[in-house]
Design an enzyme around this catalytic site. Structure first.
Site, short mmCIF file in Angstrom:
data_model
loop_
_atom_site.label_atom_id
_atom_site.label_comp_id
_atom_site.label_asym_id
_atom_site.label_seq_id
_atom_site.Cartn_x
_atom_site.Cartn_y
_atom_site.Cartn_z
N SER A 183 0.82 -1.21 0.00
CA SER A 183 0.00 0.00 0.00
C SER A 183 0.86 1.26 0.00
O SER A 183 0.32 2.36 -0.10
CB SER A 183 -0.92 0.02 1.23
OG SER A 183 -0.13 0.03 2.42
N HIS A 204 -3.12 -3.66 -5.65
CA HIS A 204 -3.42 -3.24 -4.28
C HIS A 204 -4.92 -3.40 -4.00
O HIS A 204 -5.74 -2.60 -4.42
CB HIS A 204 -3.01 -1.78 -4.06
CG HIS A 204 -3.22 -1.32 -2.66
ND1 HIS A 204 -3.54 -0.02 -2.33
CD2 HIS A 204 -3.16 -1.99 -1.48
CE1 HIS A 204 -3.66 0.09 -1.03
NE2 HIS A 204 -3.43 -1.10 -0.49
N GLU A 216 -6.28 -1.16 -6.99
CA GLU A 216 -5.37 -0.25 -7.69
C GLU A 216 -4.36 -1.11 -8.46
O GLU A 216 -3.64 -1.91 -7.87
CB GLU A 216 -4.64 0.65 -6.70
CG GLU A 216 -5.56 1.66 -6.02
CD GLU A 216 -4.87 2.47 -4.95
OE1 GLU A 216 -5.18 3.67 -4.82
OE2 GLU A 216 -4.00 1.91 -4.23
N ASN A 254 -4.06 6.04 -0.79
CA ASN A 254 -3.23 6.41 0.34
C ASN A 254 -2.47 7.71 0.13
O ASN A 254 -2.11 8.39 1.09
CB ASN A 254 -2.25 5.28 0.66
CG ASN A 254 -2.95 4.11 1.32
OD1 ASN A 254 -3.98 4.27 1.95
ND2 ASN A 254 -2.39 2.91 1.17
#
Length: 348
Positions: A183, A204, A216, A254
């Site tokens: 991540s 991800h 992702e 993130n």
């Protein structure tokens, strides 16, 4: 996992997803149509172990997970097995494997209460069929040689990940695609530890995997178009909605979420507002289900510090990635959030 939008319920719902993602970070994923999957959940003493999948389309997946243990790891296996994939869990001890299997069964029981509320017989059959797809093993050495896709989801430590990929690279077939479920770390640096940079990308997934639709898909400058398309197709095949991103720190979710939480800490450090008022403001003013300090405690202050420190080392002049003295102090004092009973807040 998403921030900076208007105070809408949609945004709030997205942040729930984001919160859950960072809160359970160590996790892996699943496969294409007709896979046989083998998940290896490994304690990190020597090498973390793996998970492998084989499909009727001659596509197989290996997933390498560090197990704490976390319920989220079981969720990955659960989704694969419930989708009709044959899953083999591999770990370093039978005890961990038993815990993982028990976690899957418990989770399935919760699922059928909603999914088969009016048909308990069908629910029981669903559990039986899903668990039938799950077997366990402690032999990881025999896994990689027959895989087409390896997905790593071990501890967020670049050195450890590189060691794993370097080892796998020696035994995996030439055509095998490697992917990381990281991540926060650079996919490119992991790819450079192998001889298959063109067959390396990021996948991800978000937790809880059975509920979260987002994946992702990360493409490095070296990832071939064929590899990228295979990862996108794979994500869709397991019922997820893939989004594409370059290999930038934090990817999309993130990259937005972590700086948001860190800016909240700086706001508090400066004395501009109390942490309680900041949390209330974001919940009532932005529609978020959790305030940034609640989210930090949920995620784990050590996890957040590890991410921001890593990004700061990559871009030391980026103010968004500046370390927080207060966060560092709490981590040093072992006040890591809900998991230790105290972080920014105290928990019983």
């Amino acid at each position: 996992q998403g921030t900076g939008h208007s105070a809408t319920r949609a945004v709030g719902g997205n942040l729930v997803s984001f919160a859950l993602e960072l809160g359970c970070r160590l996790l892996g994923i699943l496969l294409f149509f007709g896979f046989v999957c083998l998940f290896v959940l490994g304690e990190i003493h020597s090498l973390p172990l793996s998970c492998h999948l084989y499909t009727q389309r001659s596509l197989s997946l290996s997933l390498w997970i560090k197990l704490f243990p976390q319920p989220s790891c079981s969720c990955l296996i659960q989704v694969a097995a419930a989708s009709g994939h044959t899953v083999v869990l591999v770990d370093q001890s039978d005890e961990i494997l038993k815990k993982s299997t028990k976690g899957i069964e418990d989770s399935l029981k919760r699922v059928i209460k909603k999914k088969f509320a009016d048909n308990p017989e069908a629910g029981a059959e669903f559990i039986k069929k899903t668990l039938k797809n799950v077997t366990t093993s402690t032999d990881a050495a025999s896994v990689v040689h027959s895989t087409d896709l390896v997905i790593e989801a071990i501890v967020e430590n670049l050195e450890v990940k590189n060691k794993l990929f370097k080892t796998l690279d020696k035994f995996a077939p030439e055509h095998t695609i490697f992917a990381s479920n990281t991540s926060s770390l650079q996919i490119t640096k992991m790819a450079n530890a192998t001889t298959r940079q063109d067959r390396f990308g990021g996948l991800h997934f978000f937790n809880p995997v059975p509920m979260m639709k987002l994946v992702e898909v990360i493409k490095t400058p070296m990832t071939s178009q064929k590899t990228f398309e295979s990862l996108v197709d794979f994500s869709k095949a397991v019922g997820k909605s893939p989004v594409s991103c370059k290999d930038t720190p934090g990817f999309i979710v993130n990259r937005l979420l972590v700086p948001y939480m860190m800016e909240a800490v700086r706001l508090f450090e400066r004395g501009d507002a109390s942490k309680e008022d900041i949390d209330v403001a974001m919940k009532l003013g932005a529609g978020y289900p959790m305030g940034p300090f609640e989210l930090l405690d949920y995620v784990g202050l050590d996890t957040s510090k590890y991410i921001i420190d890593g990004w700061h080392s990559l871009e030391p002049n980026n103010p968004l990635f500046a370390p927080s003295p207060l966060l560092n102090k709490l981590v040093e004092e072992k006040k890591l959030g809900k998991k230790t009973g105290e972080g920014f807040y105290k928990y019983k």
